[in-house]
Design a protein around this motif. Structure first.
Motif, PDB file in Angstrom:
ATOM      1  N   ARG A 218       0.825  -1.204   0.000  1.00 35.77           N
ATOM      2  CA  ARG A 218       0.000   0.000   0.000  1.00 35.77           C
ATOM      3  C   ARG A 218       0.859   1.254   0.000  1.00 35.77           C
ATOM      4  O   ARG A 218       0.580   2.221  -0.710  1.00 35.77           O
ATOM      5  CB  ARG A 218      -0.929  -0.016   1.215  1.00 35.77           C
ATOM      6  CG  ARG A 218      -2.035  -1.050   1.116  1.00 35.77           C
ATOM      7  CD  ARG A 218      -2.893  -1.074   2.351  1.00 35.77           C
ATOM      8  NE  ARG A 218      -3.542   0.218   2.587  1.00 35.77           N
ATOM      9  CZ  ARG A 218      -4.458   0.406   3.532  1.00 35.77           C
ATOM     10  NH1 ARG A 218      -4.814  -0.608   4.304  1.00 35.77           N
ATOM     11  NH2 ARG A 218      -5.013   1.585   3.687  1.00 35.77           N
ATOM     12  N   MET A 219       1.902   1.275   0.811  1.00 35.23           N
ATOM     13  CA  MET A 219       2.764   2.457   0.857  1.00 35.23           C
ATOM     14  C   MET A 219       3.505   2.637  -0.470  1.00 35.23           C
ATOM     15  O   MET A 219       3.698   3.752  -0.943  1.00 35.23           O
ATOM     16  CB  MET A 219       3.767   2.332   2.004  1.00 35.23           C
ATOM     17  CG  MET A 219       3.151   2.397   3.403  1.00 35.23           C
ATOM     18  SD  MET A 219       2.371   3.983   3.829  1.00 35.23           S
ATOM     19  CE  MET A 219       0.627   3.574   3.567  1.00 35.23           C
ATOM     20  N   ARG A 222       1.712   4.485  -3.370  1.00 35.05           N
ATOM     21  CA  ARG A 222       1.710   5.946  -3.266  1.00 35.05           C
ATOM     22  C   ARG A 222       0.346   6.560  -3.600  1.00 35.05           C
ATOM     23  O   ARG A 222       0.260   7.641  -4.172  1.00 35.05           O
ATOM     24  CB  ARG A 222       2.804   6.536  -4.144  1.00 35.05           C
ATOM     25  CG  ARG A 222       4.208   6.124  -3.764  1.00 35.05           C
ATOM     26  CD  ARG A 222       4.572   6.573  -2.350  1.00 35.05           C
ATOM     27  NE  ARG A 222       4.320   7.987  -2.163  1.00 35.05           N
ATOM     28  CZ  ARG A 222       5.133   8.951  -2.580  1.00 35.05           C
ATOM     29  NH1 ARG A 222       6.259   8.618  -3.181  1.00 35.05           N
ATOM     30  NH2 ARG A 222       4.834  10.223  -2.398  1.00 35.05           N
ATOM     31  N   ARG A 223      -0.714   5.863  -3.221  1.00 34.58           N
ATOM     32  CA  ARG A 223      -2.058   6.386  -3.448  1.00 34.58           C
ATOM     33  C   ARG A 223      -2.658   6.987  -2.181  1.00 34.58           C
ATOM     34  O   ARG A 223      -3.778   7.474  -2.202  1.00 34.58           O
ATOM     35  CB  ARG A 223      -2.975   5.264  -3.955  1.00 34.58           C
ATOM     36  CG  ARG A 223      -2.602   4.743  -5.326  1.00 34.58           C
ATOM     37  CD  ARG A 223      -3.464   3.557  -5.687  1.00 34.58           C
ATOM     38  NE  ARG A 223      -3.099   3.009  -6.981  1.00 34.58           N
ATOM     39  CZ  ARG A 223      -3.486   1.808  -7.423  1.00 34.58           C
ATOM     40  NH1 ARG A 223      -4.261   1.057  -6.655  1.00 34.58           N
ATOM     41  NH2 ARG A 223      -3.112   1.367  -8.599  1.00 34.58           N
ATOM     42  N   GLU A 224      -1.933   6.891  -1.083  1.00 36.10           N
ATOM     43  CA  GLU A 224      -2.436   7.389   0.187  1.00 36.10           C
ATOM     44  C   GLU A 224      -1.278   7.989   0.981  1.00 36.10           C
ATOM     45  O   GLU A 224      -0.107   7.829   0.605  1.00 36.10           O
ATOM     46  CB  GLU A 224      -3.081   6.241   0.969  1.00 36.10           C
ATOM     47  CG  GLU A 224      -2.159   5.065   1.224  1.00 36.10           C
ATOM     48  CD  GLU A 224      -2.888   3.873   1.822  1.00 36.10           C
ATOM     49  OE1 GLU A 224      -3.094   3.874   3.054  1.00 36.10           O
ATOM     50  OE2 GLU A 224      -3.279   2.971   1.053  1.00 36.10           O
ATOM     51  N   PRO A 225      -1.588   8.689   2.067  1.00 35.18           N
ATOM     52  CA  PRO A 225      -0.527   9.326   2.858  1.00 35.18           C
ATOM     53  C   PRO A 225       0.493   8.314   3.371  1.00 35.18           C
ATOM     54  O   PRO A 225       0.144   7.190   3.723  1.00 35.18           O
ATOM     55  CB  PRO A 225      -1.293   9.974   4.012  1.00 35.18           C
ATOM     56  CG  PRO A 225      -2.663  10.190   3.481  1.00 35.18           C
ATOM     57  CD  PRO A 225      -2.935   9.020   2.574  1.00 35.18           C
ATOM     58  N   VAL A 247       1.019  11.410   9.875  1.00 29.93           N
ATOM     59  CA  VAL A 247       1.248  11.067   8.485  1.00 29.93           C
ATOM     60  C   VAL A 247       1.700  12.267   7.688  1.00 29.93           C
ATOM     61  O   VAL A 247       1.545  13.408   8.096  1.00 29.93           O
ATOM     62  CB  VAL A 247      -0.044  10.511   7.827  1.00 29.93           C
ATOM     63  CG1 VAL A 247      -0.500   9.239   8.529  1.00 29.93           C
ATOM     64  CG2 VAL A 247      -1.150  11.554   7.851  1.00 29.93           C
ATOM     65  N   ASP A 249       0.832  14.294   4.429  1.00 33.88           N
ATOM     66  CA  ASP A 249      -0.403  14.382   3.664  1.00 33.88           C
ATOM     67  C   ASP A 249      -0.186  13.966   2.223  1.00 33.88           C
ATOM     68  O   ASP A 249       0.939  13.851   1.761  1.00 33.88           O
ATOM     69  CB  ASP A 249      -1.000  15.803   3.742  1.00 33.88           C
ATOM     70  CG  ASP A 249      -0.129  16.854   3.082  1.00 33.88           C
ATOM     71  OD1 ASP A 249       0.052  17.923   3.679  1.00 33.88           O
ATOM     72  OD2 ASP A 249       0.363  16.617   1.960  1.00 33.88           O
ATOM     73  N   GLY A 250      -1.282  13.748   1.519  1.00 34.49           N
ATOM     74  CA  GLY A 250      -1.210  13.199   0.172  1.00 34.49           C
ATOM     75  C   GLY A 250      -0.422  14.051  -0.789  1.00 34.49           C
ATOM     76  O   GLY A 250       0.098  13.575  -1.782  1.00 34.49           O
ATOM     77  N   THR A 270      -8.810   4.106  13.372  1.00 37.77           N
ATOM     78  CA  THR A 270      -9.250   4.534  12.046  1.00 37.77           C
ATOM     79  C   THR A 270      -9.762   3.387  11.194  1.00 37.77           C
ATOM     80  O   THR A 270     -10.432   3.607  10.190  1.00 37.77           O
ATOM     81  CB  THR A 270      -8.081   5.196  11.291  1.00 37.77           C
ATOM     82  OG1 THR A 270      -7.027   4.235  11.134  1.00 37.77           O
ATOM     83  CG2 THR A 270      -7.530   6.392  12.062  1.00 37.77           C
ATOM     84  N   GLU A 272      -7.891   1.567   9.386  1.00 33.75           N
ATOM     85  CA  GLU A 272      -7.150   1.571   8.125  1.00 33.75           C
ATOM     86  C   GLU A 272      -6.471   0.234   7.863  1.00 33.75           C
ATOM     87  O   GLU A 272      -6.333  -0.184   6.736  1.00 33.75           O
ATOM     88  CB  GLU A 272      -6.095   2.683   8.131  1.00 33.75           C
ATOM     89  CG  GLU A 272      -6.708   4.072   8.004  1.00 33.75           C
ATOM     90  CD  GLU A 272      -5.637   5.134   7.954  1.00 33.75           C
ATOM     91  OE1 GLU A 272      -4.452   4.792   8.065  1.00 33.75           O
ATOM     92  OE2 GLU A 272      -5.992   6.315   7.807  1.00 33.75           O
TER      93      GLU A 272
END
Length: 282
Positions: A218-219, A222-225, A247, A249-250, A270, A272
């Motif tokens: 997921r990291m 690079r679609r999320e913070p 985090v 931010d985007g 959260t 997540e």
């Protein structure tokens, strides 16, 4: 086979690209009449020191500031240097390091002494192989300067938000390294010059084939913070006592908010990540 391929590819690259290398060197020299080369001390295979050759993209003696990480708006970057960094041409002279055996085409990126000294025992495995000109992290974090932009302490932000994932990607490469894997990374590097989105999609497929941890996948997408996370082999987020948010931010502009966070509690609050994902990622 890897060393033979590196040698022949570097020799061919230096030969074919020699007109471009000469042109860029002259352009850098013309800007301030100083040497176009930067030969920075790096830690290589088995921790051996070597001089990594790059085109100089900063004002002379910029290294004396003691800052290892560079944000995109760093005032030390020259006008020509900003362009070279944007298109990654400043890395081309490292073909010389590959030719003489200090580096490989593909491998974990070489680190300065200060960063290498911060390595955990697990991260020190990265020093078992020759460092490379490119790797998966070079593509995933090609926008490192933008991530660090606006940070009051770029080295702290790097250690909290980039290093944990960079090191995990490099360690995963070590587990699966082969000549075929190197060819895939080189192909993805070329693809990134055309379309970063396409390259990131290719990395996602490669990581899936390597059974990478879900959180790392997921990291890397690079679609999320980006999350502040402990480096491999540690239970503590780097510099957690020095900052105060969770985090990046985007848009990679909120690093001044970085700070300590109980990541398990954050995830449970959260929703997540699953508990297992968090445990596995450490």
């Amino acid at each position: 086979m890897k060393r033979a391929f590196d040698f022949l590819a570097a020799l061919l690259g230096l030969t074919v690209l020699s007109p471009l290398l000469v042109f860029v060197a002259l352009a850098i020299w013309a800007e301030d009449r100083r040497s176009p080369w930067f030969c920075g001390a790096r830690r290589g295979r088995h921790g051996r020191k070597f001089r990594m050759v790059k085109f100089r993209t900063m004002v002379p003696d910029a290294w004396k500031s003691g800052v290892c990480s560079t944000a995109s708006e760093d005032p030390r970057i020259t006008r020509i240097g900003r362009l070279l960094r944007r298109v990654k041409l400043d890395e081309l002279p490292q073909l010389w390091n590959v030719l003489i055996g200090d580096m490989s085409l593909v491998g974990p990126r070489p680190q300065v002494e200060a960063e290498a000294q911060l390595y955990t025992a697990e991260e020190r495995r990265l020093l078992e192989v020759r460092p490379g000109i490119t790797d998966l992290a070079s593509i995933v974090f090609a926008d490192e300067g933008e991530i660090l932009a606006g940070s009051a302490d770029p080295d702290l932000t790097y250690g909290r938000f980039i290093r944990p994932w960079k090191s995990r990607l490099a360690l995963l490469y070590l587990e699966h390294r082969s000549f075929a894997a190197d060819l895939k990374v080189l192909a993805l590097t070329i693809a990134a010059a055309i379309s970063r989105r396409m390259a990131l999609a290719g990395i996602a497929r490669l990581l899936a084939g390597w059974n990478a941890e879900p959180l790392l996948v997921r990291m890397a997408a690079r679609r999320e913070p980006l999350l502040a996370w402990p480096p491999p082999g540690s239970q503590a987020v780097f510099g957690a006592e020095l900052a105060d948010a969770e985090v990046v931010d985007g848009e990679a502009r909120g690093q001044d908010r970085c700070g300590p966070v109980d990541l398990r509690e954050h995830a449970r609050r959260t929703g997540e990540f699953s508990h297992q994902e968090i445990f596995d990622a450490q």
